[in-house]
Design an enzyme around this catalytic site. Structure first.
Site, short mmCIF file in Angstrom:
data_model
loop_
_atom_site.label_atom_id
_atom_site.label_comp_id
_atom_site.label_asym_id
_atom_site.label_seq_id
_atom_site.Cartn_x
_atom_site.Cartn_y
_atom_site.Cartn_z
N ARG A 90 28.42 20.08 56.57
CA ARG A 90 27.96 18.70 56.41
C ARG A 90 28.65 17.72 57.36
NH1 ARG A 90 27.58 18.43 50.01
NH2 ARG A 90 29.43 19.64 50.38
N HIS A 109 34.34 44.69 44.07
CA HIS A 109 35.19 45.62 44.82
C HIS A 109 35.56 46.87 44.02
CE1 HIS A 109 35.27 42.22 47.37
NE2 HIS A 109 36.32 41.61 46.87
N ASP A 113 35.69 38.19 39.87
CA ASP A 113 36.11 38.05 41.26
C ASP A 113 36.37 39.40 41.93
OD1 ASP A 113 36.99 36.38 43.51
OD2 ASP A 113 39.01 37.08 43.05
N GLU A 166 47.49 42.49 44.01
CA GLU A 166 47.73 41.49 45.06
C GLU A 166 49.01 40.75 44.72
OE1 GLU A 166 44.03 39.50 46.74
OE2 GLU A 166 43.63 39.58 44.61
N LYS A 226 29.65 37.46 48.29
CA LYS A 226 29.87 37.54 46.86
C LYS A 226 30.57 36.25 46.41
CE LYS A 226 33.77 38.71 45.15
NZ LYS A 226 34.98 37.98 45.58
N LYS A 249 36.00 48.30 54.79
CA LYS A 249 37.38 48.72 55.08
C LYS A 249 37.40 50.17 55.54
CE LYS A 249 39.64 45.60 51.78
NZ LYS A 249 40.66 44.82 52.45
C1 BG6 Z 1 38.07 38.51 47.51
C2 BG6 Z 1 38.51 37.79 46.28
O1 BG6 Z 1 36.77 38.99 47.36
O2 BG6 Z 1 38.95 39.60 47.78
C3 BG6 Z 1 39.95 37.30 46.42
O3 BG6 Z 1 37.65 36.69 46.03
C4 BG6 Z 1 40.85 38.44 46.82
O4 BG6 Z 1 40.40 36.69 45.22
C5 BG6 Z 1 40.30 39.20 48.02
O5 BG6 Z 1 42.13 37.89 47.13
C6 BG6 Z 1 41.11 40.46 48.29
O6 BG6 Z 1 40.68 41.03 49.51
P1 BG6 Z 1 41.66 41.95 50.37
O7 BG6 Z 1 40.81 42.40 51.51
O8 BG6 Z 1 42.81 41.09 50.78
O9 BG6 Z 1 42.08 43.06 49.47
#
Ligand code: BG6
Length: 501
Positions: free
Chosen positions: A59, A251, A246, A227, A159, A193
């Site tokens: 925007r 994933h 999330d 994480e 996503k 990956k």
């Molecule tokens: C994203 C999530 O899809 O994947 C995040 O929204 C997360 O919350 C991230 O931190 C993790 O991705 P990666 O590649 O760092 O494992």
């Protein structure tokens, strides 16, 4: 005699034809942190043809040069270890353009964007929606209305696709009203990956594994995506989602599918996706009756990471919340291959380290000839490390060498990617962006797959809302709430976090 050597030569890159890619949400985190840097690396490797254009839209009004500068500064900030000099950036940035536009508004002026695209119906055109899913439908309609949907246009959706089955269905309907399924690329970046792609090769190109890859021999599977980062600046978005939406819905469930699916006939996009969806459909529903035994929710409080104090989730968010930043689940797949072999899934933020692993734990030997001293008998485990320190370890019981009788030692057969391969691994987005341009749908989620994953997750969300399953607090910098360990303990199992010294 056959010999195996590590090939250190650069692999041949698959060429792509010229393309225009329009990034909606170009001033946002995803575009600046991931997409532009990914395109830069593909350019550096000579994979972006001369006449290709990257057109950012958002925007804010900016000139092309202002956007190029913003992209450059962001690159340096987010990728400090990536050495890039001014002249290199200057050459790459000739591909970058910008058009200020509110893409959700039917009355917006689309002329500046149109001018930046080449009016060549044969050139591949890609629209990348780095936007919230609630506006995907409106933006697609406006792309069509503005006459920009060329014959071979493709659309990329980030996503989350919706926040439950109902909204995912609405998003899919709205996008599907403009683009056909073969032109829709739903990203789950885990599928890009390196180590995730390797799962297919590992399982189906090694004759040793397939005969033992089932409930007769495998006791259970663990999938951990831990994480160390917190929700931080994304807390207000994150609070509308939580770890289940999330991370698990996409994933972790994609990883589960790749580990559990039947061998596909070939690598065709639909062949693989057909196999994955069979796994999703075989997942035993989690309901209000079994939710307490099969799920654990957690949220980080304050704590410490690498010796530094870190704030709680609620502190980052600025108010109280019951949203989970950690979830552990027990998934049962009701089919012939996996009957009786559970898959334990676990993901969390602010855990003590960043570590994504799949652990295949084999059954104990039928009859132990040697009683281990002190320790319990260790099972054979295959540990597939997705990130960081990519690699695989097969953990075996061996005789501790030397005198002293039959003492047992648990040791790994180790394959470390860093030691075995010298190549740079492209970021998942590099691979995925090029796959979109080539039209390779195999690395993307099909509509029915996304909806099947939501169907299972919706069951958990419903059960959580009925059962009032508590969100347990855990200190930042730990392995999550104790209840996650107790969930496995009830099954006489434990999370495997490495061989203790
Ligand atoms: C994203 C999530 O899809 O994947 C995040 O929204 C997360 O919350 C991230 O931190 C993790 O991705 P990666 O590649 O760092 O494992």
């Amino acid at each position: 005699m056959n010999s195996v050597e590590t090939d250190t030569s650069s692999p041949q890159l698959i060429p792509v034809g010229a393309f225009d890619i329009v990034v909606f949400g170009a001033a946002g985190d995803l575009a600046l942190r991931k997409l532009i840097p990914a395109l830069f690396h593909r350019w550096r490797d000579g994979q972006i043809p001369e006449s290709s254009r990257i057109v950012g839209t958002a925007r804010t009004q900016m000139s092309d040069d202002e956007y190029r500068q913003l992209a450059f500064e962001s690159f340096r900030e987010f990728h400090p270890a990536d050495k890039i000099d001014d002249s290199e950036w200057a050459s790459f940035s000739q591909h970058i353009y910008y058009a200020g536009l509110d893409a959700t508004s039917p009355d917006a002026d689309w002329a500046p964007l149109r001018e930046r695209l080449e009016d060549d119906q044969h050139k591949q055109r890609v629209f990348y929606l780095a936007l919230p899913p609630g506006i995907y439908g409106a933006v697609c309609q406006n792309i069509e209305r503005a006459g920009l949907k060329s014959d071979n246009a493709r659309i990329v959706l980030e996503k989350p696709i919706g926040k439950n089955l109902k909204t995912a269905h609405e998003v899919n309907e709205a996008v599907g009203a403009v683009f056909d399924e073969q032109s829709i690329f739903r990203i789950d970046h885990y599928l890009g990956k390196e180590t995730v792609q390797n799962l297919i090769v590992l399982r189906f190109m090694n004759s040793l594994l397939e005969p033992v890859w089932n409930a007769n021999v495998i006791d259970h599977v663990q999938i951990t995506v831990a994480e160390s980062i917190g929700a931080g600046g994304r807390a207000s978005y994150y609070d509308t989602a939580g770890a289940l939406r999330d991370m698990v819905q996409n994933h972790l469930m994609q990883l589960l599918c790749l580990v559990a699916m039947e061998p596909p006939l070939d690598l065709g996009a639909d062949t693989i996706r057909d196999e994955k969806i069979k796994v999703l459909r075989a997942l035993r529903p989690i309901t209000a009756e079994n939710v307490r035994q099969t799920t654990v929710r957690g949220q980080y409080g304050e704590g410490a990471l690498k010796g530094e104090a870190v704030p709680s989730y609620e502190n980052e968010l600025g108010n109280q919340s019951v949203i989970e930043t950690f979830v552990a689940l027990k998934a049962n797949i009701d089919n012939w291959r996996w009957k009786g072999t559970p898959f334990y899934l676990r993901t969390g933020k602010r855990m003590h380290e960043r570590r994504s692993e799949i652990i295949i734990q084999f059954k104990d030997v039928a009859h132990a000839l040697i009683a281990p001293e002190g320790n319990q008998l260790q099972p054979t485990r295959l540990v597939i490390r997705l990130q960081p320190d990519e690699g695989m370890r097969l953990l075996l019981v061996t005789k501790d060498p030397g005198p002293g009788g039959m003492r047992l030692r648990y040791v790994p057969l180790n394959l470390s990617y860093a030691d075995a391969f010298s190549a740079r691994y492209p970021d998942a987005y590099e691979r995925l962006l090029m796959a979109v341009v080539r039209g390779d749908l195999g690395l993307f989620m099909r509509r029915d797959e996304v909806e099947a994953a939501w169907r299972w997750v919706d069951g958990i969300l419903d059960a959580w809302s009925q059962d009032a399953t508590p969100t347990h607090k855990y200190a930042a910098g730990t392995d999550g709430p104790a209840q996650a360990a107790m969930m496995l303990d009830r099954d006489n199992r434990e999370w495997f976090d490495g061989i203790s010294a």
